[in-house]
Design a protein around this motif. Structure first.
Motif, PDB file in Angstrom:
ATOM      1  N   VAL A   1       0.862  -1.171   0.000  1.00 42.56           N
ATOM      2  CA  VAL A   1       0.000   0.000   0.000  1.00 42.56           C
ATOM      3  C   VAL A   1       0.902   1.225   0.000  1.00 42.56           C
ATOM      4  CG1 VAL A   1      -1.899  -1.124   1.233  1.00 42.56           C
ATOM      5  CG2 VAL A   1      -0.176   0.145   2.520  1.00 42.56           C
TER       6      VAL A   1
ATOM      7  N   SER B   1      -3.484   4.284   0.794  1.00 44.13           N
ATOM      8  CA  SER B   1      -4.288   3.820  -0.332  1.00 44.13           C
ATOM      9  C   SER B   1      -5.404   2.918   0.176  1.00 44.13           C
ATOM     10  CB  SER B   1      -3.418   3.072  -1.349  1.00 44.13           C
ATOM     11  OG  SER B   1      -2.751   1.977  -0.769  1.00 44.13           O
ATOM     12  N   THR B   2      -6.509   2.907  -0.533  1.00 42.21           N
ATOM     13  CA  THR B   2      -7.624   2.050  -0.143  1.00 42.21           C
ATOM     14  C   THR B   2      -7.464   0.636  -0.675  1.00 42.21           C
ATOM     15  OG1 THR B   2      -8.897   2.802  -2.041  1.00 42.21           O
ATOM     16  CG2 THR B   2      -9.308   3.905   0.070  1.00 42.21           C
ATOM     17  N   ARG B   3      -6.537   0.451  -1.578  1.00 41.20           N
ATOM     18  CA  ARG B   3      -6.323  -0.905  -2.088  1.00 41.20           C
ATOM     19  C   ARG B   3      -4.876  -1.296  -1.916  1.00 41.20           C
ATOM     20  NH1 ARG B   3      -5.443  -1.405  -8.485  1.00 41.20           N
ATOM     21  NH2 ARG B   3      -5.016  -3.512  -7.781  1.00 41.20           N
TER      22      ARG B   3
ATOM     23  N   TYR C   1      -1.584  -3.426  -3.514  1.00 47.18           N
ATOM     24  CA  TYR C   1      -1.037  -3.704  -4.834  1.00 47.18           C
ATOM     25  C   TYR C   1      -0.086  -4.888  -4.768  1.00 47.18           C
ATOM     26  CZ  TYR C   1      -2.977   0.887  -5.631  1.00 47.18           C
ATOM     27  OH  TYR C   1      -3.845   1.942  -5.708  1.00 47.18           O
TER      28      TYR C   1
ATOM     29  N   GLN D   1     -14.593   6.333  -7.312  1.00 46.26           N
ATOM     30  CA  GLN D   1     -13.859   5.180  -6.794  1.00 46.26           C
ATOM     31  C   GLN D   1     -12.982   5.633  -5.632  1.00 46.26           C
ATOM     32  OE1 GLN D   1     -11.946   2.962  -9.837  1.00 46.26           O
ATOM     33  NE2 GLN D   1     -11.423   1.300  -8.465  1.00 46.26           N
TER      34      GLN D   1
END
Length: 124
Positions: free
Chosen positions: A21, A35-37, A39, A81
């Motif tokens: 992240v 970050s919300t996601r 990687y 998003q």
């Protein structure tokens, strides 16, 4: 902005399922946003951080109450998003909104680091 990844598990063994992240930190290294996601690679996290920084002026923020107690976070969205979230939980909505002001001011000028910092699982 720095990429953060869990390079080892609690026993010091490398893990095959490491995720990365990115994190926005203040000048004194205080975490501001993440970050919300997650990687799959440092490069993907770095590319996402760079793209989000480039579109910082287009991000919309909203504060959210987490529970019936007074716990608030905020989320930043780009094109509907979610792309970043507060790095901490706030005890008042005012503090969460103040954090939004700080992050929205810092994000356009953030430096994207060229190396990741490894964290052990469970580290905060």
């Amino acid at each position: 902005m720095t990429a953060l990844g869990g390079a080892t598990d609690r026993f010091g063994q490398e893990s095959a399922d490491d995720l990365i992240v990115w994190q926005l930190s203040s000048a004194n290294n205080r975490p501001l946003a993440r970050s919300t996601r997650a990687y799959g690679s440092f490069e993907d996290a770095n590319d996402a951080a760079t793209a989000i920084r480039a579109h910082a002026g287009q991000i919309t923020y909203r504060s959210l109450k987490l529970t019936s107690r007074s716990e608030y976070v905020w989320i930043g969205s780009l094109d509907s998003q979610s792309v970043l979230i507060s790095a901490r939980i706030y005890s008042t909505v005012r503090d969460a909104r103040d954090s939004i002001v700080v992050v929205s001011g810092a994000l356009p000028d953030a430096t994207v680091e060229s190396a990741a910092r490894a964290l052990t699982r469970g580290a905060r």
